[in-house]
Write an enzyme that holds these catalytic residues in place. Structure first.
Site, short mmCIF file in Angstrom:
data_model
loop_
_atom_site.label_atom_id
_atom_site.label_comp_id
_atom_site.label_asym_id
_atom_site.label_seq_id
_atom_site.Cartn_x
_atom_site.Cartn_y
_atom_site.Cartn_z
N LYS A 137 0.81 -1.21 0.00
CA LYS A 137 0.00 0.00 0.00
C LYS A 137 0.85 1.28 0.00
O LYS A 137 2.05 1.23 0.27
CB LYS A 137 -0.94 -0.01 1.22
CG LYS A 137 -1.98 -1.12 1.16
CD LYS A 137 -2.89 -1.06 2.37
CE LYS A 137 -3.97 -2.11 2.33
NZ LYS A 137 -4.89 -1.98 3.48
N TYR A 179 -12.36 -1.93 -4.67
CA TYR A 179 -12.97 -2.13 -3.35
C TYR A 179 -14.50 -2.04 -3.38
O TYR A 179 -15.13 -1.81 -2.35
CB TYR A 179 -12.41 -1.12 -2.35
CG TYR A 179 -11.00 -1.44 -1.91
CD1 TYR A 179 -10.74 -2.50 -1.05
CD2 TYR A 179 -9.92 -0.68 -2.36
CE1 TYR A 179 -9.45 -2.80 -0.65
CE2 TYR A 179 -8.63 -0.98 -1.96
CZ TYR A 179 -8.40 -2.04 -1.11
OH TYR A 179 -7.11 -2.33 -0.71
N PHE A 210 -16.12 3.06 5.99
CA PHE A 210 -14.71 3.37 5.71
C PHE A 210 -14.39 3.45 4.22
O PHE A 210 -13.25 3.74 3.86
CB PHE A 210 -13.79 2.34 6.39
CG PHE A 210 -14.04 0.91 5.96
CD1 PHE A 210 -13.53 0.41 4.77
CD2 PHE A 210 -14.78 0.06 6.76
CE1 PHE A 210 -13.76 -0.90 4.37
CE2 PHE A 210 -15.01 -1.26 6.39
CZ PHE A 210 -14.50 -1.73 5.18
N ASN A 217 -1.98 0.06 6.94
CA ASN A 217 -1.46 -1.20 7.45
C ASN A 217 -0.56 -1.92 6.45
O ASN A 217 -0.37 -3.12 6.53
CB ASN A 217 -2.60 -2.09 7.95
CG ASN A 217 -3.58 -2.46 6.88
OD1 ASN A 217 -3.34 -2.26 5.69
ND2 ASN A 217 -4.71 -3.02 7.28
N HIS A 245 -2.20 -5.50 1.50
CA HIS A 245 -3.52 -6.11 1.27
C HIS A 245 -3.27 -7.49 0.71
O HIS A 245 -2.32 -7.72 -0.03
CB HIS A 245 -4.31 -5.29 0.25
CG HIS A 245 -5.49 -6.02 -0.32
ND1 HIS A 245 -6.73 -5.97 0.25
CD2 HIS A 245 -5.60 -6.85 -1.39
CE1 HIS A 245 -7.56 -6.73 -0.44
NE2 HIS A 245 -6.90 -7.27 -1.45
N GLU A 284 -9.47 -10.20 -7.96
CA GLU A 284 -8.42 -9.22 -7.69
C GLU A 284 -7.23 -9.36 -8.64
O GLU A 284 -6.69 -8.36 -9.11
CB GLU A 284 -7.97 -9.32 -6.24
CG GLU A 284 -9.04 -8.87 -5.28
CD GLU A 284 -8.63 -8.92 -3.82
OE1 GLU A 284 -9.36 -8.35 -3.00
OE2 GLU A 284 -7.58 -9.52 -3.50
#
Length: 138
Positions: free
Chosen positions: A9, A49, A57, A112, A115, A126
């Site tokens: 990310k 997403y 979120f 974080n 992914h 994906e």
């Protein structure tokens, strides 16, 4: 053999952690069969997403994921999905096991660092979202 998607990310890319994370992936026994660095537009992040569109979120997530370059990769190996999710650690780095990517590198629950696909069906969507068959080796 199973395939899964990995995304390093924007928070991790901006801190130049790509090499360290890729080394952890390879050291775990997973093989990288496709990889590239891209900068998602907001619309591309929203498309990726889309399953979270109704979640509170969603806007923050897609803004973050389009805030800078990411490294997307397809990983291959036996039980690749579970193996990579174990290596990533819990979504919230405060709950992640020692030695996991998120325990080592995540800044918080949103930033974080990585992914990973959560199921075979998700992995199929994906990986196809980012890669054509011509870009996958192995």
């Amino acid at each position: 053999m199973q395939r899964t998607l990995s995304i390093i990310k924007p928070d991790a890319v901006s801190r130049n952690l790509g090499g360290a994370i890729l080394k952890m992936i390879q050291d775990s026994g997973l093989r990288i069969v496709a990889m590239k660095m891209i900068h998602l537009s907001k619309a591309q992040a929203e498309g990726f997403y889309h399953v979270h569109k109704a979640r509170p979120f969603f806007a923050d997530l897609t803004t973050f994921m389009s805030s800078g370059p990411v490294v997307v990769a397809i990983l291959e190996g036996e039980d690749a999905i579970v193996k990579y999710r174990t290596l990533m650690g819990a979504t919230n780095p405060a709950n992640a096991e020692e030695g996991t990517i998120r325990k080592l590198y995540a800044l918080d629950i949103e930033k974080n660092s990585v992914h990973g696909s959560d199921a075979p069906e998700t992995a199929a969507f994906e990986t196809a979202y980012f890669f054509s068959g011509l870009e996958i080796v192995g």
